[in-house]
Scaffold this motif. Structure first.
Motif, short mmCIF file in Angstrom:
data_model
loop_
_atom_site.label_atom_id
_atom_site.label_comp_id
_atom_site.label_asym_id
_atom_site.label_seq_id
_atom_site.Cartn_x
_atom_site.Cartn_y
_atom_site.Cartn_z
N ILE A 1 0.81 -1.24 0.00
CA ILE A 1 0.00 0.00 0.00
C ILE A 1 0.84 1.28 0.00
O ILE A 1 0.31 2.37 -0.23
CB ILE A 1 -1.03 0.05 1.17
N PHE B 1 0.63 0.13 -6.60
CA PHE B 1 -0.54 -0.47 -5.93
C PHE B 1 -1.79 0.39 -6.20
O PHE B 1 -2.81 -0.10 -6.67
CB PHE B 1 -0.25 -0.57 -4.42
N TRP B 2 -1.65 1.66 -5.90
CA TRP B 2 -2.81 2.57 -6.06
C TRP B 2 -3.15 2.77 -7.52
O TRP B 2 -4.31 2.93 -7.88
CB TRP B 2 -2.53 3.91 -5.36
N VAL C 1 -7.56 -7.11 -1.00
CA VAL C 1 -7.83 -5.77 -1.52
C VAL C 1 -9.13 -5.76 -2.34
O VAL C 1 -9.99 -4.88 -2.19
CB VAL C 1 -6.65 -5.28 -2.40
#
Lengths: 193, 253
Positions: free
Chosen positions: B49, B54-55, B226
């Motif tokens: 994260i 990831f984002w 997630v």
């Protein structure tokens, strides 16, 4: 212009409900229709309101008339408040006026409650107020005052009588005293015509 | 209904017990590649994260699945509205809707990949998952409306916009809401499955695919966690906004 009903027939399957009914309803008068259960009172006003199709016969004088009604069932939107239910049929009327009506029929304490939380008698009074606030020439009342308790029965009828002066009112009732309280101009007994 | 809701409620203690069972299981097996421990998953997730990738992957997949979902909702509602009023349209659409419902999602994914690039595959797949559910639910909602209320609307000559606002919305909402709840879960699962097969660059699906190729079980579990979190959060936020919006429409003066 009066409303003329001529030779109205209606049957549901084998069961004949209206067998050649003819009658005339004068404009601006209050008419009470009485008769035993099963004589087609609700069917008759259902046809006059245009929600039931007759098998044959004609209705003259209602074509360009605006109508309003208190149905046998309340037909209110259970999730909405009293004001929202009334406002739905009369979008242009000032909310203050609606509030006055609510107060006059003793519903002030329940003003913000959803309809589903009201008693049967309170729901009935909301249905009556909704019908009175709608823009109409002819008002149909199908056992409008049932479920009202002694305390509200007469005041509600008096309120309706005052608000409908000069309008055509067609009321179904089982009670002769109700016709008197409404100061009906004529009582039609459906089993005798 | 309350009792069934009560039965479905997840208790924290039960979750904790399952986590302990999982941890014990992974310790007994002793091979991370077969069953990673929940602690390792959290450690991996905490490292993921803080990365830009990831984002970026979440944004990529979320935007496309959301687009597919919203277009499915819009088309589903519009065609259900027309279909409920016009029998011919309803009959015309029925074979299409039933076909979409019956075809396995994997077949759709492969077929759509032939037509379009993998980049937007999840948009189409999400749409195909959402459209038939919303269409069927909203159409059934309209067809099962209380006829006595519709008669009341006829007697009072209520204009269409008033009928929609006061009668249609409150009567069809439970059907629409149930459809959205079901469709939201499905479109996430199918959308990510499409990405795993199509492997669009920088997507969640690509990360899952890489985890499979490199036998990176901690990554696989972390990304799965997630997906579950985003899917649940999205459903809760969407349904909350939906009910709030409907409440505002009904009480608007």
């Amino acid at each position: 212009m009066s409303i003329k009903v001529e030779n109205l027939y209606k049957s549901f399957g084998e069961h004949i409900v209206l067998n050649g009914i003819s009658l005339e309803i004068e404009e601006g008068k209050t008419i009470c229709i009485m008769g035993p259960s099963g004589y087609g009172k609700t069917t008759l006003i259902g046809i006059l309101m245009g929600i039931i199709k007759p098998d044959s016969g004609s209705i003259i004088g209602l074509e360009d008339k605006k109508i309003s009604a208190v149905f046998q069932e309340d037909r209110l939107l259970e999730n909405l408040s009293i004001i929202a239910n009334i406002h739905m049929v009369c979008q242009k009327i000032d909310v203050m006026k609606i509030q006055e009506g609510i107060k006059a029929l003793g519903l002030n304490e329940a003003i913000n409650q959803p309809i589903r939380e009201l008693s049967g008698g309170m729901k009935r009074r909301v249905a009556i107020l909704r019908a009175l606030f709608a823009d109409y020439d002819v008002l149909f009342l199908d056992e409008a005052f049932k479920e009202l308790d002694m305390a509200t029965y007469e005041t509600t009828i008096e309120y309706v009588r005052n608000k409908t002066k000069g309008k055509t009112v067609i009321c179904i009732t089982h009670d002769k005293d109700e016709a008197k309280l409404l100061e009906a101009d004529r009582v039609i007994e459906l089993d005798k015509i | 209904m309350n009792s069934s809701k009560h039965n479905r409620k997840i208790k924290l203690w039960a979750v904790l017990v399952w986590l302990v069972i999982w941890q014990i299981g992974s310790v007994i097996i002793g091979q991370e590649i077969l069953l990673v421990s929940p602690v390792q998953v959290l450690i991996r997730l905490s490292r993921l994260i803080i990365t830009y990738e990831f984002w970026h992957s979440i944004g990529f997949s979320f935007a496309r699945i959301l687009l597919g979902f919203l277009s499915g909702v819009i088309f589903g509602v519009l065609l259900a509205g027309i279909g409920a009023r016009v029998k011919l349209v309803r009959e015309f659409l029925e074979p299409l809707v039933q076909t979409i419902k019956s075809i396995p999602v994997a077949s759709f994914i492969i077929l759509i990949l032939v037509w379009i690039s993998s980049k937007n595959l999840s948009v189409v797949i999400s749409f195909l998952m959402v459209f038939p559910i919303i269409f069927t639910n909203v159409r059934d909602g309209i067809l099962n409306m209380d006829t006595k209320l519709l008669e009341m609307a006829d007697v009072f000559h209520l204009p269409l916009k008033v009928r929609i606002r006061y009668i249609y919305v409150s009567q069809v909402l439970p059907f629409f809401s149930a459809g959205c709840s079901l469709a939201l879960g499905l479109c996430w699962k199918a959308g990510i499955a499409a990405e795993v097969i199509g492997i669009p660059k920088d997507s969640i699906g690509e990360n899952l695919y890489n985890a499979k190729v490199y036998l990176n079980t901690p990554d696989l579990f972390a990304w799965t966690l997630v997906i579950i979190i985003i899917s649940v959060l999205f459903e809760k936020i969407f349904l909350f906004l939906l009910h709030k919006g409907v409440g505002k429409i009904e009480h608007m003066k």
